[in-house]
Design a protein around this motif. Structure first.
Motif, PDB file in Angstrom:
ATOM      1  N   THR A  76       0.823  -1.225   0.000  1.00 14.24           N
ATOM      2  CA  THR A  76       0.000   0.000   0.000  1.00 14.24           C
ATOM      3  C   THR A  76       0.860   1.280   0.000  1.00 14.24           C
ATOM      4  OG1 THR A  76      -0.214   0.267   2.419  1.00 14.24           O
ATOM      5  CG2 THR A  76      -1.813  -1.198   1.343  1.00 14.24           C
ATOM      6  N   GLY A  77       2.119   1.161  -0.289  1.00  7.96           N
ATOM      7  CA  GLY A  77       3.010   2.330  -0.313  1.00  7.96           C
ATOM      8  C   GLY A  77       3.475   2.775   1.065  1.00  7.96           C
ATOM      9  N   ALA A  78       3.218   1.951   2.111  1.00  9.48           N
ATOM     10  CA  ALA A  78       3.544   2.356   3.490  1.00  9.48           C
ATOM     11  C   ALA A  78       4.654   1.465   4.066  1.00  9.48           C
ATOM     12  CB  ALA A  78       2.295   2.255   4.362  1.00  9.48           C
ATOM     13  N   PRO A  79       5.734   2.058   4.611  1.00  7.35           N
ATOM     14  CA  PRO A  79       6.852   1.266   5.136  1.00  7.35           C
ATOM     15  C   PRO A  79       6.437   0.239   6.196  1.00  7.35           C
ATOM     16  CG  PRO A  79       7.486   3.567   4.983  1.00  7.35           C
ATOM     17  CD  PRO A  79       6.028   3.493   4.636  1.00  7.35           C
ATOM     18  N   ASP A  80       5.550   0.609   7.141  1.00 11.72           N
ATOM     19  CA  ASP A  80       5.142  -0.340   8.187  1.00 11.72           C
ATOM     20  C   ASP A  80       4.472  -1.571   7.600  1.00 11.72           C
ATOM     21  OD1 ASP A  80       6.125   1.247  10.050  1.00 11.72           O
ATOM     22  OD2 ASP A  80       4.202   2.000  10.835  1.00 11.72           O
ATOM     23  N   GLN A  81       3.630  -1.286   6.619  1.00 14.96           N
ATOM     24  CA  GLN A  81       2.923  -2.388   5.958  1.00 14.96           C
ATOM     25  C   GLN A  81       3.909  -3.271   5.187  1.00 14.96           C
ATOM     26  OE1 GLN A  81       0.052  -3.506   6.309  1.00 14.96           O
ATOM     27  NE2 GLN A  81      -0.521  -4.634   4.461  1.00 14.96           N
ATOM     28  N   ALA A  82       4.906  -2.648   4.566  1.00 14.81           N
ATOM     29  CA  ALA A  82       5.916  -3.417   3.815  1.00 14.81           C
ATOM     30  C   ALA A  82       6.643  -4.366   4.759  1.00 14.81           C
ATOM     31  CB  ALA A  82       6.906  -2.476   3.128  1.00 14.81           C
ATOM     32  N   ARG A  83       7.010  -3.866   5.957  1.00 15.32           N
ATOM     33  CA  ARG A  83       7.726  -4.706   6.925  1.00 15.32           C
ATOM     34  C   ARG A  83       6.832  -5.862   7.379  1.00 15.32           C
ATOM     35  NH1 ARG A  83       8.244  -1.415  10.861  1.00 15.32           N
ATOM     36  NH2 ARG A  83      10.015  -0.267  10.052  1.00 15.32           N
ATOM     37  N   ARG A  84       5.549  -5.526   7.652  1.00 12.90           N
ATOM     38  CA  ARG A  84       4.603  -6.544   8.123  1.00 12.90           C
ATOM     39  C   ARG A  84       4.443  -7.661   7.077  1.00 12.90           C
ATOM     40  NH1 ARG A  84       0.130  -3.302   8.783  1.00 12.90           N
ATOM     41  NH2 ARG A  84       1.337  -2.107  10.249  1.00 12.90           N
ATOM     42  N   VAL A  85       4.255  -7.271   5.818  1.00 16.60           N
ATOM     43  CA  VAL A  85       4.031  -8.325   4.815  1.00 16.60           C
ATOM     44  C   VAL A  85       5.320  -9.098   4.541  1.00 16.60           C
ATOM     45  CG1 VAL A  85       1.999  -7.265   3.754  1.00 16.60           C
ATOM     46  CG2 VAL A  85       4.245  -6.831   2.773  1.00 16.60           C
ATOM     47  N   ALA A  86       6.467  -8.449   4.720  1.00 12.26           N
ATOM     48  CA  ALA A  86       7.741  -9.169   4.540  1.00 12.26           C
ATOM     49  C   ALA A  86       7.850 -10.267   5.597  1.00 12.26           C
ATOM     50  CB  ALA A  86       8.915  -8.208   4.642  1.00 12.26           C
ATOM     51  N   GLN A  87       7.474  -9.914   6.840  1.00  6.29           N
ATOM     52  CA  GLN A  87       7.521 -10.913   7.917  1.00  6.29           C
ATOM     53  C   GLN A  87       6.564 -12.069   7.631  1.00  6.29           C
ATOM     54  OE1 GLN A  87       7.030  -8.199  11.076  1.00  6.29           O
ATOM     55  NE2 GLN A  87       9.196  -8.240  11.625  1.00  6.29           N
ATOM     56  N   GLU A  88       5.374 -11.707   7.183  1.00  5.90           N
ATOM     57  CA  GLU A  88       4.362 -12.701   6.844  1.00  5.90           C
ATOM     58  C   GLU A  88       4.885 -13.636   5.750  1.00  5.90           C
ATOM     59  OE1 GLU A  88       0.553 -10.350   7.061  1.00  5.90           O
ATOM     60  OE2 GLU A  88       0.326 -11.488   5.179  1.00  5.90           O
ATOM     61  N   LEU A  89       5.491 -13.057   4.738  1.00  4.45           N
ATOM     62  CA  LEU A  89       5.990 -13.862   3.612  1.00  4.45           C
ATOM     63  C   LEU A  89       7.063 -14.842   4.079  1.00  4.45           C
ATOM     64  CD1 LEU A  89       6.119 -11.103   0.853  1.00  4.45           C
ATOM     65  CD2 LEU A  89       4.863 -13.259   0.680  1.00  4.45           C
ATOM     66  N   VAL A  90       7.920 -14.374   4.991  1.00  2.00           N
ATOM     67  CA  VAL A  90       9.020 -15.230   5.451  1.00  2.00           C
ATOM     68  C   VAL A  90       8.510 -16.290   6.419  1.00  2.00           C
ATOM     69  CG1 VAL A  90      11.104 -15.218   6.866  1.00  2.00           C
ATOM     70  CG2 VAL A  90      10.849 -13.550   5.038  1.00  2.00           C
ATOM     71  N   VAL A  91       7.684 -15.884   7.382  1.00  2.00           N
ATOM     72  CA  VAL A  91       7.287 -16.802   8.456  1.00  2.00           C
ATOM     73  C   VAL A  91       6.141 -17.726   8.016  1.00  2.00           C
ATOM     74  CG1 VAL A  91       6.393 -16.944  10.808  1.00  2.00           C
ATOM     75  CG2 VAL A  91       8.084 -15.198  10.215  1.00  2.00           C
ATOM     76  N   GLN A  92       5.087 -17.134   7.479  1.00  2.00           N
ATOM     77  CA  GLN A  92       3.918 -17.976   7.139  1.00  2.00           C
ATOM     78  C   GLN A  92       4.046 -18.635   5.772  1.00  2.00           C
ATOM     79  OE1 GLN A  92       0.432 -15.528   7.712  1.00  2.00           O
ATOM     80  NE2 GLN A  92       1.143 -15.042   9.764  1.00  2.00           N
ATOM     81  N   ASP A  93       4.368 -17.809   4.774  1.00  2.00           N
ATOM     82  CA  ASP A  93       4.423 -18.363   3.404  1.00  2.00           C
ATOM     83  C   ASP A  93       5.735 -19.102   3.144  1.00  2.00           C
ATOM     84  OD1 ASP A  93       1.892 -17.209   2.188  1.00  2.00           O
ATOM     85  OD2 ASP A  93       2.841 -15.408   2.971  1.00  2.00           O
ATOM     86  N   GLN A  94       6.711 -18.888   4.009  1.00  2.00           N
ATOM     87  CA  GLN A  94       8.022 -19.539   3.871  1.00  2.00           C
ATOM     88  C   GLN A  94       8.634 -19.347   2.490  1.00  2.00           C
ATOM     89  OE1 GLN A  94       7.923 -23.537   5.338  1.00  2.00           O
ATOM     90  NE2 GLN A  94       7.535 -22.818   7.392  1.00  2.00           N
ATOM     91  N   VAL A  95       8.650 -18.085   2.052  1.00  4.56           N
ATOM     92  CA  VAL A  95       9.229 -17.821   0.728  1.00  4.56           C
ATOM     93  C   VAL A  95      10.745 -18.025   0.788  1.00  4.56           C
ATOM     94  CG1 VAL A  95       7.411 -16.193   0.050  1.00  4.56           C
ATOM     95  CG2 VAL A  95       9.504 -15.329   1.134  1.00  4.56           C
ATOM     96  N   ASP A  96      11.320 -18.333  -0.378  1.00  2.00           N
ATOM     97  CA  ASP A  96      12.772 -18.528  -0.480  1.00  2.00           C
ATOM     98  C   ASP A  96      13.466 -17.248  -0.926  1.00  2.00           C
ATOM     99  OD1 ASP A  96      12.785 -21.569  -0.206  1.00  2.00           O
ATOM    100  OD2 ASP A  96      11.345 -21.237  -1.816  1.00  2.00           O
ATOM    101  N   VAL A  97      12.715 -16.399  -1.589  1.00  2.00           N
ATOM    102  CA  VAL A  97      13.272 -15.174  -2.165  1.00  2.00           C
ATOM    103  C   VAL A  97      12.256 -14.064  -1.937  1.00  2.00           C
ATOM    104  CG1 VAL A  97      13.999 -14.096  -4.357  1.00  2.00           C
ATOM    105  CG2 VAL A  97      14.442 -16.521  -3.972  1.00  2.00           C
ATOM    106  N   LEU A  98      12.757 -12.855  -1.658  1.00  2.00           N
ATOM    107  CA  LEU A  98      11.875 -11.688  -1.599  1.00  2.00           C
ATOM    108  C   LEU A  98      12.214 -10.781  -2.780  1.00  2.00           C
ATOM    109  CD1 LEU A  98      11.997 -10.814   2.215  1.00  2.00           C
ATOM    110  CD2 LEU A  98       9.941 -11.465   0.942  1.00  2.00           C
ATOM    111  N   GLY A  99      11.285  -9.878  -3.119  1.00  2.00           N
ATOM    112  CA  GLY A  99      11.565  -8.958  -4.222  1.00  2.00           C
ATOM    113  C   GLY A  99      10.521  -7.872  -4.281  1.00  2.00           C
ATOM    114  N   GLY A 100      10.717  -6.955  -5.232  1.00  2.00           N
ATOM    115  CA  GLY A 100       9.759  -5.867  -5.414  1.00  2.00           C
ATOM    116  C   GLY A 100      10.344  -4.556  -4.950  1.00  2.00           C
ATOM    117  N   PHE A 101       9.567  -3.787  -4.202  1.00  2.00           N
ATOM    118  CA  PHE A 101       9.943  -2.489  -3.604  1.00  2.00           C
ATOM    119  C   PHE A 101      10.046  -1.371  -4.648  1.00  2.00           C
ATOM    120  CE2 PHE A 101      12.365  -5.805  -1.327  1.00  2.00           C
ATOM    121  CZ  PHE A 101      11.533  -5.898  -0.240  1.00  2.00           C
ATOM    122  N   VAL A 102       9.005  -0.589  -4.721  1.00  2.00           N
ATOM    123  CA  VAL A 102       9.063   0.586  -5.591  1.00  2.00           C
ATOM    124  C   VAL A 102       9.768   1.713  -4.841  1.00  2.00           C
ATOM    125  CG1 VAL A 102       7.722   2.324  -6.802  1.00  2.00           C
ATOM    126  CG2 VAL A 102       7.029  -0.077  -6.897  1.00  2.00           C
TER     127      VAL A 102
END
Ligand code: PHB
Length: 393
Positions: free
Chosen positions: A79-105
């Motif tokens: 949503t363009g918000a740093p707090d939200q970016a951090r939250r979804v990054a944590q979610e992706l790592v912990v819950q979704d167990q992603v191997d790679v992260l990416g994106g960031f405008v």
């Protein structure tokens, strides 16, 4: 063996295997999950969509399996918000167990998630965030986009060599704007130019009119502008409304202001604007022609811009690295991303092993109307294989 006995034997076998390796783990082992953190809603939504489309186009062209692993994209909206970016990054790592992260405008979003990448040791492909220092925020960051100083120096050198001696600068007041202001001033002054004024405008909801009026009153030869993707159309309208061109003030910018997917809608006010950047939809290579054509076919005639190309190349970086590691992820994958060189739709690119940053051509371009009646950034000069000047020092 009777049917009943056979079934029982099969069930026992399945149970034995499944008790050793849970089905989910089995599926996980065969899959490489890529979590993309993108602005899909809010002021920067068009950028998130370009990134997703660039990544998906690469997968459409090259298949969704590499080194025996199925590639799965998991998209989350920051949503363009740093707090939200951090939250979804944590979610992706912990819950979704992603191997790679990416994106960031936006730069602040990449900075907000850097710790998550570092702590979880997740290789992370920065697909836009172009402030020079972003790459230093995590040793797990690799950048497939560009840096502001890298793309700014092209126009800062072109201007004084072409009779432009006095310039006002106007940039968004945050990391990439400050980087490009600094890079422009340093390079322009070193080449004999004079800066008459430096203006910074807010990132959110900027009203350019009063600033443009100030520039008009001073009558410099040109105004140099950096604004992040998505804001260019509004700026160009106000540039036209304030009559700067009539007052003899030329517009110079980085390519962010005249990004390919919205350029055509800007109309004649954009004609002859000179910018420097690393990607143009009009880049005359066979690879780019196919990239643009396939992108348009896949996405209702929309043109790819520099966001789409960074995502497309980010996926190539990942595929190449997975091939090199035989499908292994983690630190081995990160190491395999470093030092890669390949041909991109923008031209040759290199991910420098020691900085993890991108080295690429920077083109000087002019907006022209081509035979198909549309506006394009037509490249007419090139600085070859430019490292980020912020890091070269
Ligand atoms: C950034 O926030 O780093 C950024 C965003 C959009 C651009 C360039 C830089 O076009």
């Amino acid at each position: 063996m009777k049917r009943k006995q056979l079934l029982a034997a099969l069930c026992a076998g399945v149970f034995a295997v499944s008790s050793m390796v849970p089905w989910t783990a089995q599926a996980k082992e065969d899959t490489v999950k890529v979590g993309l953190i993108l602005s899909m809603t809010g002021a920067f939504a068009s950028t998130g969509i370009q990134i997703e489309q660039g990544a998906r186009l690469f997968m459409k062209q090259h298949g969704d399996t590499v080194a025996g692993k199925k590639i799965e994209l998991v998209i989350k909206d920051d949503t363009g918000a740093p707090d939200q970016a951090r939250r979804v990054a944590q979610e992706l790592v912990v819950q979704d167990q992603v191997d790679v992260l990416g994106g960031f405008v936006l730069t602040p979003l990449a900075l907000a998630t850097a710790q998550v990448s570092t702590r979880s040791k997740t290789p992370t492909i920065v697909m836009v965030a172009a402030t020079s220092s972003v790459i230093n925020a995590s040793p797990y960051f690799v950048r497939s986009s560009f840096t502001m100083p890298q793309v700014t120096i092209g126009v800062a050198e072109w201007a004084p060599a072409n009779g432009i001696k006095n310039v006002a600068t106007l940039v968004s007041d945050y990391g990439p704007g400050i980087d490009s202001e600094k890079a422009f001033i340093e390079r322009f002054e070193a080449n004999g130019g004079t800066i008459v004024e430096s203006i910074r405008v807010p990132l959110q909801n900027p009203d350019f009119a009063p600033f443009l009026q100030r520039v008009r009153n001073q009558k410099p030869d040109a105004v140099f502008v950096f604004l992040p993707a998505g804001v260019g159309t509004q700026f160009m309208k106000q540039f036209a409304d304030r009559g700067l061109a009539e007052a003899g003030v030329r517009l110079l910018a980085t390519g962010d202001v005249v990004e390919d997917d919205i350029l055509n809608g800007m109309g004649d006010v954009a004609l002859d604007v000179v910018t420097s950047h690393h990607y143009s939809a009009a880049h005359p290579s066979e690879l780019n022609k196919k990239f643009v054509q396939d992108f348009k076919e896949a996405y209702n005639g929309r043109r790819p811009n520099y966001m789409a190309v960074a995502a497309y190349d980010g996926m190539k970086l990942l595929y190449n690295a997975l091939e090199a590691t035989g499908g292994k992820t983690g630190d081995e994958l990160l190491e395999a991303m470093k030092g890669q060189k390949f041909e991109s739709p923008r031209g040759p690119i290199h991910i420098e092993a020691d900085t993890r940053d991108i080295v690429q051509n920077v083109y000087i371009r002019r907006v022209e109307r081509l035979d198909d009646g549309e506006l394009y950034n037509v490249e007419f000069d090139v600085l070859e294989q430019v490292r980020d000047p912020g890091q070269s020092k």
